[in-house]
Write a protein that holds these residues in place. Structure first.
Motif, short mmCIF file in Angstrom:
data_model
loop_
_atom_site.label_atom_id
_atom_site.label_comp_id
_atom_site.label_asym_id
_atom_site.label_seq_id
_atom_site.Cartn_x
_atom_site.Cartn_y
_atom_site.Cartn_z
N SER A 36 0.82 -1.21 0.00
CA SER A 36 0.00 0.00 0.00
C SER A 36 0.86 1.27 0.00
CB SER A 36 -0.94 0.00 1.21
OG SER A 36 -0.22 -0.14 2.43
N ALA A 78 -14.56 -2.79 -1.38
CA ALA A 78 -13.23 -3.40 -1.28
C ALA A 78 -12.86 -3.72 0.16
CB ALA A 78 -12.18 -2.48 -1.91
N LEU A 79 -13.35 -2.92 1.10
CA LEU A 79 -13.09 -3.20 2.52
C LEU A 79 -13.66 -4.56 2.91
CD1 LEU A 79 -13.80 0.25 4.22
CD2 LEU A 79 -11.57 -0.85 3.90
N THR A 82 -11.60 -7.38 1.24
CA THR A 82 -10.30 -7.70 1.84
C THR A 82 -10.45 -8.78 2.91
OG1 THR A 82 -10.53 -5.89 3.46
CG2 THR A 82 -9.31 -5.42 1.44
N THR A 205 -12.72 2.51 7.04
CA THR A 205 -11.32 2.10 6.87
C THR A 205 -10.60 2.11 8.20
OG1 THR A 205 -11.27 2.98 4.61
CG2 THR A 205 -9.15 2.62 5.70
N SER A 249 -18.73 -8.92 3.86
CA SER A 249 -18.65 -8.55 2.46
C SER A 249 -20.01 -8.16 1.91
CB SER A 249 -18.06 -9.70 1.63
OG SER A 249 -17.96 -9.35 0.27
N ALA A 283 -8.77 -4.19 -3.84
CA ALA A 283 -8.22 -4.91 -2.69
C ALA A 283 -6.85 -5.48 -3.01
CB ALA A 283 -9.18 -6.02 -2.26
N ALA A 288 -3.83 -6.93 -0.78
CA ALA A 288 -4.44 -8.19 -0.37
C ALA A 288 -3.86 -9.32 -1.22
CB ALA A 288 -5.96 -8.13 -0.54
N ALA A 295 -3.89 -8.79 4.16
CA ALA A 295 -4.87 -7.80 3.71
C ALA A 295 -4.67 -6.52 4.50
CB ALA A 295 -6.30 -8.31 3.88
N ALA A 300 -7.11 -1.26 0.73
CA ALA A 300 -8.37 -1.24 -0.03
C ALA A 300 -8.74 0.19 -0.38
CB ALA A 300 -9.48 -1.90 0.78
#
Length: 347
Positions: A36, A78-79, A82, A205, A249, A283, A288, A295, A300
């Motif tokens: 990241s 995307a959170l 992950t 996040t 998810s 992700a 990830a 992850a 994300a």
């Protein structure tokens, strides 16, 4: 009688730390070792170059508002993704969950019920769909790819049937409150605004980052992806955690859909088509590992930001929009390859 000391029996217990492969590093090593971080560097460089090339269009508060609002929906999805990927799974149904949530919430509003009930019904639609995915994967032993691919079709079909294949836009009294979720803004200055979806993304996040770092649930999620058998030996409730990550998810996809419907002011069953690919890409680009065990909540966030900055930059540069997928795909392949290199170095 042998004089050799009796050898102690091999240890059967396995620690979470050994499952995750935790090593001691200083703060700087952890920062530069994170994918990241390099995605953030790439994002900053792109923004600097585009601000120099297109100062009158790219480097404006209006463009910043549009980019951040647009990537927030994918970032929230995307959170949730992950958590699934961290266990070694995948969720291809999140785009269809968005369509189902949009229709469910829209029908509640159309019937004249309040906004809070529409939100609850929408979240329930995503949560129940995720629960079904998780139970099938964890207890029936069907692969995540097959299960969620099937749910992709089922959820989209349900959305079409429930909506009568029509757009829902005649929201009742609760429509104004619902729209405020997705279209509301926080005014920092008279010319600089932050959208509510971005603020929700930032809060979520931060919460998920804390969960990964400071809770046993977060460590268990990563341990399952790192080595599921070893996680079982440590007493991790593997099946229960698997079910929970698919519920997370589904809820993330539902919340993103609720914000999108509030912003657009209408609900259609086609909402979220191909969004599962963007969520997975965000992700993975953010760090990830598709094999599981790794992850990042911030990853994300920054992965989604990079995708939409690339798309916006290409449009600003006059590149045919049909090439956007090519550039995003190249970044995705590069991110996976970078993760492979980082994994080889750790070994």
């Amino acid at each position: 009688m042998s004089t050799e000391a009796a050898k102690p029996p091999p240890q059967a217990n396995v620690s979470i730390e050994s499952v995750l492969g935790v090593q001691q590093h200083n703060v700087w090593q952890r920062i530069i070792g994170a994918q990241s971080f390099w995605v953030t560097v790439a994002l900053i460089l792109i923004c600097i170059v585009m601000s120099w090339l297109q100062p009158a269009s790219f480097a404006t508060s209006e463009n910043f508002f549009n980019i951040t609002r647009n990537f927030s929906f994918i970032g929230i999805m995307a959170l949730g993704m992950t958590a699934v990927i961290a266990t070694g799974g995948i969720d291809l149904s999140v785009g269809s969950i968005m369509g189902l949530t949009a229709v469910a919430s829209g029908l509640v509003l159309e019937a004249g019920y309040p906004a809070w009930l529409a939100v609850l019904v929408g979240l329930a639609a995503g949560g129940v769909t995720g629960l079904i995915n998780g139970v099938i994967i964890a207890y029936a032993g069907i692969s995540p790819f097959v299960t969620t691919l099937g749910m992709l079709s089922i959820a989209r079909s349900c959305a079409v049937v429930l909506s009568g294949n029509r757009m829902i836009y005649k929201f009742g009294p609760g429509g104004l409150g619902f729209k405020a979720l997705g279209s509301g803004t926080l005014n920092i200055t008279p010319t600089f605004q932050l959208s509510y979806p971005l603020l929700f993304l930032i809060v979520l996040t931060a919460l998920l980052a804390i969960v990964y770092k400071m809770t046993s649930w977060g460590r268990h999620v990563l341990a399952i992806g790192g080595n599921e058998h070893a996680a079982l030996l440590t007493g991790v409730p593997v099946n229960r955690i698997k079910v929970q990550v698919y519920v997370v998810s589904g809820l993330a996809a539902s919340f993103a859909a609720i914000l999108a419907v509030g912003w657009e002011g209408s609900a259609i069953n086609a909402l979220g088509v191909t969004y599962e690919l963007l969520a997975i890409s965000a992700a993975v680009i953010g760090g990830a590992n598709l094999m599981g065990g790794e992850a990042s909540a911030y990853g994300a966030f920054i992965g989604a930001a990079l995708i939409f900055v690339i798309r916006n930059s290409l449009l600003m540069a006059g590149v045919d929009s049909n090439w956007q997928g090519t550039f995003v795909g190249l970044f995705l392949i590069g991110a996976v390859y970078l993760g492979k290199i980082r994994g080889a170095k750790r070994e």
